[in-house]
Design a protein around this motif. Structure first.
Motif, PDB file in Angstrom:
ATOM      1  N   GLY A 115       1.173   5.759  -1.396  1.00 52.29           N
ATOM      2  CA  GLY A 115       1.855   4.769  -0.464  1.00 52.29           C
ATOM      3  C   GLY A 115       3.247   4.183  -1.232  1.00 52.29           C
ATOM      4  N   GLU A 116       3.929   3.796  -0.395  1.00 56.12           N
ATOM      5  CA  GLU A 116       5.261   3.076  -1.176  1.00 56.12           C
ATOM      6  C   GLU A 116       4.999   1.940  -1.952  1.00 56.12           C
ATOM      7  OE1 GLU A 116       7.502   0.343   1.589  1.00 56.12           O
ATOM      8  OE2 GLU A 116       6.267   1.367   3.144  1.00 56.12           O
ATOM      9  N   ALA A 117       5.871   1.492  -2.754  1.00 54.72           N
ATOM     10  CA  ALA A 117       5.710   0.370  -3.759  1.00 54.72           C
ATOM     11  C   ALA A 117       5.422  -0.921  -2.768  1.00 54.72           C
ATOM     12  CB  ALA A 117       6.937   0.111  -4.411  1.00 54.72           C
ATOM     13  N   GLY A 118       4.497  -1.653  -3.370  1.00 55.09           N
ATOM     14  CA  GLY A 118       4.163  -2.899  -2.716  1.00 55.09           C
ATOM     15  C   GLY A 118       3.008  -2.783  -1.435  1.00 55.09           C
ATOM     16  N   ILE A 119       2.868  -1.532  -1.082  1.00 55.28           N
ATOM     17  CA  ILE A 119       2.003  -1.118  -0.217  1.00 55.28           C
ATOM     18  C   ILE A 119       0.399  -1.699  -0.137  1.00 55.28           C
ATOM     19  CG2 ILE A 119       0.982   1.228  -0.519  1.00 55.28           C
ATOM     20  CD1 ILE A 119       2.639  -0.190   2.761  1.00 55.28           C
ATOM     21  N   GLY A 120       0.104  -2.035  -1.584  1.00 55.88           N
ATOM     22  CA  GLY A 120      -1.474  -2.140  -1.909  1.00 55.88           C
ATOM     23  C   GLY A 120      -2.483  -1.248  -2.094  1.00 55.88           C
ATOM     24  N   LYS A 121      -1.847  -0.515  -3.207  1.00 57.73           N
ATOM     25  CA  LYS A 121      -2.752   0.356  -3.424  1.00 57.73           C
ATOM     26  C   LYS A 121      -3.662   0.107  -4.667  1.00 57.73           C
ATOM     27  CE  LYS A 121       1.038   2.918  -5.031  1.00 57.73           C
ATOM     28  NZ  LYS A 121       2.142   2.158  -4.300  1.00 57.73           N
ATOM     29  N   SER A 122      -2.958  -0.702  -5.609  1.00 52.51           N
ATOM     30  CA  SER A 122      -3.887  -1.147  -6.613  1.00 52.51           C
ATOM     31  C   SER A 122      -4.689  -2.092  -6.061  1.00 52.51           C
ATOM     32  CB  SER A 122      -2.888  -1.850  -7.675  1.00 52.51           C
ATOM     33  OG  SER A 122      -2.255  -0.799  -8.364  1.00 52.51           O
ATOM     34  N   ARG A 123      -4.402  -2.968  -5.068  1.00 53.92           N
ATOM     35  CA  ARG A 123      -5.396  -4.092  -4.562  1.00 53.92           C
ATOM     36  C   ARG A 123      -6.402  -3.282  -4.064  1.00 53.92           C
ATOM     37  NH1 ARG A 123      -8.518  -6.921  -3.861  1.00 53.92           N
ATOM     38  NH2 ARG A 123      -8.266  -8.877  -2.786  1.00 53.92           N
ATOM     39  N   LEU A 124      -6.293  -2.151  -3.486  1.00 55.64           N
ATOM     40  CA  LEU A 124      -7.327  -1.577  -2.642  1.00 55.64           C
ATOM     41  C   LEU A 124      -8.209  -0.994  -3.484  1.00 55.64           C
ATOM     42  CD1 LEU A 124      -8.745  -0.347  -0.088  1.00 55.64           C
ATOM     43  CD2 LEU A 124      -7.272   1.730  -0.516  1.00 55.64           C
ATOM     44  N   VAL A 125      -7.721  -0.503  -4.719  1.00 53.57           N
ATOM     45  CA  VAL A 125      -8.625  -0.012  -5.751  1.00 53.57           C
ATOM     46  C   VAL A 125      -9.255  -1.056  -6.358  1.00 53.57           C
ATOM     47  CG1 VAL A 125      -8.630   1.500  -7.621  1.00 53.57           C
ATOM     48  CG2 VAL A 125      -7.187   2.088  -5.807  1.00 53.57           C
ATOM     49  N   GLU A 126      -8.665  -2.042  -6.684  1.00 58.35           N
ATOM     50  CA  GLU A 126      -9.430  -3.287  -7.291  1.00 58.35           C
ATOM     51  C   GLU A 126     -10.599  -3.769  -6.542  1.00 58.35           C
ATOM     52  OE1 GLU A 126      -6.551  -6.360  -7.667  1.00 58.35           O
ATOM     53  OE2 GLU A 126      -5.316  -5.391  -9.398  1.00 58.35           O
ATOM     54  N   GLU A 127     -10.527  -3.728  -5.278  1.00 58.02           N
ATOM     55  CA  GLU A 127     -11.618  -4.350  -4.553  1.00 58.02           C
ATOM     56  C   GLU A 127     -12.839  -3.385  -4.591  1.00 58.02           C
ATOM     57  OE1 GLU A 127     -12.980  -7.166  -1.858  1.00 58.02           O
ATOM     58  OE2 GLU A 127     -11.128  -7.109  -2.991  1.00 58.02           O
ATOM     59  N   LEU A 128     -12.164  -1.842  -4.885  1.00 59.55           N
ATOM     60  CA  LEU A 128     -13.417  -0.776  -4.826  1.00 59.55           C
ATOM     61  C   LEU A 128     -14.010  -0.933  -6.404  1.00 59.55           C
ATOM     62  CD1 LEU A 128     -14.787   1.862  -3.979  1.00 59.55           C
ATOM     63  CD2 LEU A 128     -13.056   2.986  -5.302  1.00 59.55           C
ATOM     64  N   GLY A 129     -13.215  -1.405  -7.244  1.00 62.04           N
ATOM     65  CA  GLY A 129     -13.908  -1.672  -8.663  1.00 62.04           C
ATOM     66  C   GLY A 129     -14.954  -2.578  -8.586  1.00 62.04           C
ATOM     67  N   ALA A 130     -14.420  -3.875  -8.033  1.00 61.66           N
ATOM     68  CA  ALA A 130     -15.377  -4.951  -7.838  1.00 61.66           C
ATOM     69  C   ALA A 130     -16.611  -4.544  -7.084  1.00 61.66           C
ATOM     70  CB  ALA A 130     -14.874  -6.158  -7.149  1.00 61.66           C
ATOM     71  N   TRP A 131     -16.365  -4.001  -5.949  1.00 60.30           N
ATOM     72  CA  TRP A 131     -17.724  -3.430  -5.247  1.00 60.30           C
ATOM     73  C   TRP A 131     -18.412  -2.650  -6.137  1.00 60.30           C
ATOM     74  CZ3 TRP A 131     -19.212   1.427  -3.105  1.00 60.30           C
ATOM     75  CH2 TRP A 131     -19.913   1.329  -2.088  1.00 60.30           C
ATOM     76  N   CYS A 132     -18.184  -1.731  -6.899  1.00 56.59           N
ATOM     77  CA  CYS A 132     -18.976  -0.868  -7.666  1.00 56.59           C
ATOM     78  C   CYS A 132     -19.370  -1.591  -8.790  1.00 56.59           C
ATOM     79  CB  CYS A 132     -18.131   0.338  -8.245  1.00 56.59           C
ATOM     80  SG  CYS A 132     -17.425   1.318  -7.032  1.00 56.59           S
ATOM     81  N   VAL A 133     -19.059  -2.627  -9.298  1.00 58.75           N
ATOM     82  CA  VAL A 133     -19.470  -3.560 -10.560  1.00 58.75           C
ATOM     83  C   VAL A 133     -20.726  -4.273  -9.995  1.00 58.75           C
ATOM     84  CG1 VAL A 133     -19.087  -5.490 -11.840  1.00 58.75           C
ATOM     85  CG2 VAL A 133     -17.577  -3.643 -11.801  1.00 58.75           C
ATOM     86  N   ARG A 134     -20.657  -4.666  -8.761  1.00 56.65           N
ATOM     87  CA  ARG A 134     -21.954  -5.335  -7.953  1.00 56.65           C
ATOM     88  C   ARG A 134     -22.766  -4.527  -7.686  1.00 56.65           C
ATOM     89  NH1 ARG A 134     -17.343  -8.001  -5.201  1.00 56.65           N
ATOM     90  NH2 ARG A 134     -17.466  -6.699  -3.588  1.00 56.65           N
ATOM     91  N   ARG A 135     -22.603  -3.215  -7.989  1.00 52.00           N
ATOM     92  CA  ARG A 135     -23.847  -2.358  -7.804  1.00 52.00           C
ATOM     93  C   ARG A 135     -24.199  -1.532  -9.108  1.00 52.00           C
ATOM     94  NH1 ARG A 135     -21.318  -3.340  -3.328  1.00 52.00           N
ATOM     95  NH2 ARG A 135     -22.214  -3.028  -1.382  1.00 52.00           N
ATOM     96  N   ARG A 136     -23.680  -2.286 -10.169  1.00 54.32           N
ATOM     97  CA  ARG A 136     -24.060  -1.852 -11.193  1.00 54.32           C
ATOM     98  C   ARG A 136     -23.565  -0.713 -11.938  1.00 54.32           C
ATOM     99  NH1 ARG A 136     -29.301  -4.703 -12.124  1.00 54.32           N
ATOM    100  NH2 ARG A 136     -29.936  -3.097 -13.757  1.00 54.32           N
ATOM    101  N   ALA A 137     -22.480  -0.247 -11.255  1.00 56.72           N
ATOM    102  CA  ALA A 137     -21.748   0.807 -12.069  1.00 56.72           C
ATOM    103  C   ALA A 137     -20.996   0.483 -13.090  1.00 56.72           C
ATOM    104  CB  ALA A 137     -20.864   1.308 -10.934  1.00 56.72           C
ATOM    105  N   VAL A 138     -20.513   1.672 -13.908  1.00 56.88           N
ATOM    106  CA  VAL A 138     -19.713   1.351 -15.185  1.00 56.88           C
ATOM    107  C   VAL A 138     -18.392   1.420 -14.261  1.00 56.88           C
ATOM    108  CG1 VAL A 138     -18.952   2.088 -17.165  1.00 56.88           C
ATOM    109  CG2 VAL A 138     -21.214   1.964 -16.876  1.00 56.88           C
TER     110      VAL A 138
END
Length: 986
Positions: free
Chosen positions: A283-306
């Motif tokens: 996506g273009e700059a500022g569209i929220g790519k990193s924010r979307l992936v950060e949310e995925l990371g937090a979701w995976c951590v809560r599921r005991r993933a590395v």
């Protein structure tokens, strides 16, 4: 001697049974043994064991599964009955069977009551805890025991922190507190403890960073602020009066991405089921790519993933394998290293040099040829990242900026660990993927294997723009203002957030472009914070606190307050666990940097280069390219050249040859800006000689890049009145041999020998061996076999094993392997087939000892040529299999294709085999990459035509070989023999 069992269950299961260390074989068999050793006190009914291992099956089916499993385990563990007592109704770990169990040893250490021994026992216990019980497994019967042991570990770490603090050992107390925090990142008391410990150590910046990490974690995971005691400790660090609760701006919400989140969740489920893949979020700059992936990371951590996160940066100072280093230093991945074998840790020390100090007795890595080193390093990284079978998420922000080595490593992981529970998620700006870059190669390869998914983020619609505004400022907008905000920002989330933070209010005049909005927000910072911001912007996206403070030339208290102000305004955010920060968005960094005057930029870059040098005195290689880039941007050309040269050498140690060539190219470009002088020519000569090293693996011995570099070396040497250095002479000789210019090769070989006689540039013996090798090869391909034998034997006499590393690094091969191998072919042509076979076998045996892949490939290639000449078809097959097993370097790729074709002919696939040989021969003739390669191809084609019974084709090939001259003269007798026999056969 009775057999023993050694069982590790803390972390990934590692079960070794009997004198041979037999493993159970399957995951279910591992679970069986784990269940038995964790319940050793009594005989267990089969029904209980079966239902625990197959909770979703009926009782009858589970019991049947257990019977089949026991039958299978007997084949993998012959001593099963020695360890397990099996009856028709029960199973139990046999009483008296010798067992070392990490869980039992762990609990024994925790039970130590003697005050004098308590601290050492706790140290040993927490070190033994290699991870949660059965890491990566989701067996229901493990859950309660896993949680109990995890609580014991946290209690032990907390007690160790208290004991070490009481003893005045702040450093060790901090280490245990950080480990405790990784186990329970929501425990506020641990953050307060870390703040106190860092402050006691005089590191106020890290103390404040601990609070920043606390506030961000609680906000992200629970949506709450730190408690009053934590805020009070924070205020005390900043030496400010008690103040109102945290006033930090709201974290940008994630809105309007439900569909994309569902796609990522589905990709995660697919990966954890055993289908590793990569998802590219664009996506273009500022569209929220990193924010979307950060949310995925937090979701995976809560599921005991590395979860391991890396950010790539578009800068001259990026490090080869940069993203991989970030992953390996992530605590969750770093914890796995304790379970790796020393040999793998040695390989990882190429990327993590601190391991050499942290692991007692760990051998330092030695330089190896590209193929060997890459294979061993990839294997070690894979063992750290995916071998445990724990669900793992690897994130690469700004993936198009990843270096070539990281992209190759990702392709390797997703290919060889295709069934691993691994998901890689990368972000990229739309259109940033270069059509001929390493990322494109990675994406094409993964798409071909159906291992790639792509997500394109669009701008927010008016409804979601209004929702984002409401959640950012805590109050909603009316419909008209919402439409106006959407029209002005066009639904770009970054623009929405920055407009609101910059003071946008309903009814105000239309806001200027986002750059002006950001600039206005930065202008409201205090002087100290603004100064730190400028230094950070010059450093780049991610900046270590120690480098920032050193380059800013501020005292610790001012630096801490300024950094805290940047954090509170969400201009920067804490990054990882390594004491670094990053900009909340690269657009903010760009605006801050663009506002610097050219003179101030140069000054800041020079300060940053000096700070990097001071803070990395012990291990400068990982930051050498950054130091060079900052010196260049500061206008310090001479210092930049020195550091680019050093950075290239560091890249070559990782066999990042393209990167090394680029770095040397930067140095040469800078050298070209200096006034013409003998001193400048000497610098250029040194750089171009060094450039030959990475160019040959990338382009081969014969290429325009290599040839032009060699020509310039000769011109500079003549102008300076010096002889080319030994690596250049050897490169020139092999290039001449590949072109068939034997006279030139002989001259360069003699120069190399003269340098050896003078003792120039290398320990005694190294140049003598290399000169004898070059002269021997030149004589061999001119069919002067007696002379060739003398040179090869001289090389073998002068060879010293203790100097092997110099040969490998500076001259690419182990000369004993290649000279002994070529001596075998020489002896055959001299009429001594028995001596040839003996020399061949000795060469291959030494290649096994040395473990040098490139040399081994060369020995196998010429062993196969000898087998063809001797008509030993079984040996041809054997050596071809050996070549396949070792893989191929650039020099060997077409040779291997040709040999596969020859074996196909021997196996009766005449048409297919001959076609493969002819295709390889054409490719070799168009671009030979090693001396004599075209002649070998002609010889193999001749033998294949004879083997296929194609008499007319064999006769035609024999005539072509006789007419070719040059190296092909070696096989003139074989060609004449074919011509003599063909008419009779007809």
């Amino acid at each position: 001697m009775p057999s023993a069992a050694r069982v590790r269950l803390l972390g990934p299961f590692d079960i070794r049974l009997g004198a041979a260390g037999a493993a159970p074989g399957s995951a279910r068999a591992e679970a069986l043994f784990a269940y038995l050793v964790l319940h050793p006190e009594t005989a267990l009914p089969r029904e209980r064991v079966a239902s625990a291992l197959w909770p979703g099956s009926t009782g009858a089916q589970a019991r049947t599964n257990l019977r089949h499993l026991l039958h299978t385990v007997r084949s993998t563990v012959p001593e099963l009955d020695h360890f397990v007592e099996i009856t028709g109704r029960t199973l139990r770990w046999r009483p008296g069977a010798e067992l070392w169990l990490d869980v039992a040893e762990y609990q024994k250490l925790l039970a130590t009551e003697d005050d004098a021994a308590r601290r050492d026992a706790l140290r040993a216990a927490v070190a033994l805890y290699g991870g949660e019980l059965g890491e990566g497994r989701d067996d229901e019967w493990l859950v309660a025991e896993r949680d109990r042991l995890a609580r014991l570990q946290m209690d032990a770490l907390a007690e160790l922190v208290e004991l070490c603090t009481a003893a005045g050992d702040v450093v060790e107390a901090t280490t245990h507190a950080e480990r405790l925090l990784r186990l329970d990142p929501l425990r506020e008391q641990t953050y307060r403890t870390l703040m106190r410990l860092h402050d006691a150590a005089g590191d106020r910046a890290r103390a404040v960073r601990a609070y920043h990490l606390c506030a961000s974690t609680l906000e992200r995971e629970l949506g709450v602020e730190p408690s009053e005691p934590t805020r009070a400790a924070y205020d005390a660090l900043l030496a400010v009066p008690a103040r109102a609760p945290e006033t930090r701006g709201a974290r940008p919400a994630l809105v309007g991405r439900g569909r994309e989140q569902a796609v990522l969740a589905a990709a995660w489920q697919e990966a954890t089921a055993g289908a590793a893949r990569l998802v590219l979020v664009q996506g273009e700059a500022g569209i929220g790519k990193s924010r979307l992936v950060e949310e995925l990371g937090a979701w995976c951590v809560r599921r005991r993933a590395v979860v391991a996160v890396a950010r790539c940066h578009a800068a001259e100072g990026t490090l080869a394998y940069g993203a991989v280093v970030d992953w390996l230093r992530t605590p969750a991945v770093r914890a796995r290293l304790a379970r790796l074998e020393p040999a793998r840790l040695t390989e990882l020390a190429r990327l993590l040099p601190e391991l050499l100090a942290e692991v007692p007795g760990l051998a330092a890595p030695v330089p190896l040829p590209p193929g060997d080193q890459r294979h061993r390093l990839y294997d070690a990284i894979a063992a750290a990242v995916v071998a445990t079978r724990s669900p793992t998420l690897l994130v690469v922000d700004d993936l198009p900026e990843a270096d070539r080595e990281t992209c190759r490593l990702l392709h390797y992981l997703l290919r060889v660990a295709a069934d691993a529970p691994l998901l890689v998620v990368g972000t990229a700006r739309t259109g940033d993927t270069a059509p001929d870059g390493p990322l494109r190669e990675l994406l094409v390869g993964l798409a071909h294997r159906d291992r790639l998914s792509e997500i394109e983020l669009d701008r927010l619609d008016a409804m979601h723009t209004a929702e984002l505004a409401a959640r950012t400022q805590g109050a909603g907008l009316d419909a008209a203002d919402a439409r106006r905000l959407h029209a002005e920002t066009e639904g770009n989330p970054l623009y929405v957030v920055e407009a609101l933070r910059g003071g946008w209010t309903p009814g105000a005049p239309p806001s200027p472009r986002v750059q002006s909005v950001i600039a206005g927000r930065l202008a409201r910072l205090g002087a100290t914070a603004r100064h730190l911001l400028e230094v950070a912007a010059a450093i780049g996206r991610e900046f270590p606190v120690d480098v920032l403070v050193a380059a800013a030339e501020l005292d610790a208290e001012d630096a801490v307050r300024g950094l805290d102000e940047l954090w509170r305004h969400r201009i920067v955010r804490e990054q990882g666990d390594g004491g670094s920060y990053d900009f909340s968005h690269d657009r903010i960094r760009q605006v801050a940097y663009q506002e610097l005057s050219p003179a101030r930029r140069r000054m800041l870059h020079e300060r940053i280069a000096d700070a990097l040098e001071r803070t990395h005195v012990a291990t400068p290689d990982p930051v050498s390219a950054q130091v060079a880039a900052h010196h260049e941007q500061a206008g310090a050309v001479d210092r930049a050249i020195v550091w680019y040269r050093r950075a290239a050498a560091a890249a070559q140690l990782l066999h990042a040859d393209v990167r090394a060539a680029d770095l040397l190219g930067r140095a040469l470009a800078l050298a070209g800006t200096r006034p013409r002088s003998a001193e400048r020519d000497a610098v250029e000569l040194d750089l171009r000689t060094a450039l030959l090293g990475p160019l040959v693996p990338v382009h081969g011995y014969v290429s325009e890049a290599v040839r032009s570099t060699q020509q310039r070396i000769l011109e500079l040497s003549a102008a300076l009145g010096v002889e080319p250095a030994a690596p250049a002479l050897r490169s020139l000789a092999l290039e001449a041999l590949t072109r068939g210019d034997f006279a030139a090769a002989g001259r360069f070989g003699q120069q190399l020998r003269d340098a050896a006689d003078r003792g120039d540039g290398a320990p005694a013996g190294v140049l003598a061996v290399e000169a004898a090798y070059v002269l021997g090869i030149a004589a061999f391909w001119q069919n002067e076999m007696g002379t060739a034998r003398d040179h090869f034997e001289r090389a073998l006499r002068c060879y010293r094993p203790e100097l092997r590393r110099i040969h490998l690094v500076d001259f690419v091969q182990d000369p004993k392997v290649v000279c002994q191998s070529r001596l075998a072919n020489t002896l055959f042509f001299l009429g001594d087939p028995a001596g040839a076979v003996a020399a061949r076998d000795e060469a291959l045996a030494w290649a096994e000892v040395v473990g040098h892949r490139f040399s081994h490939l060369t020995a196998l290639t010429f062993a196969m040529v000898l087998a063809v000449d001797m008509g030993d078809d079984d040996a041809v097959r054997r050596f071809t299999v050996g070549l396949e097993a070792h893989g191929g370097e650039r020099v060997h790729i077409q040779t291997m294709a040709m040999l596969r074709g020859y074996v196909a002919v021997l196996d009766g696939a005449h048409e297919r085999g001959l076609a493969a040989i002819r295709a390889a021969e054409r490719a070799i003739c168009e671009r030979p990459s090693a001396p004599g390669q075209a002649a070998i191809a002609s010889r193999v084609l001749l033998a294949a035509l004879v083997a296929a019974g194609d008499h007319s084709g064999a006769a035609a090939q024999a005539k072509r070989l006789l007419a070719a001259g040059g190296p092909a003269r070696l096989w003139a007798p074989a060609a004449r023999d074919v011509l003599a026999r063909v008419p009779a056969d007809d």
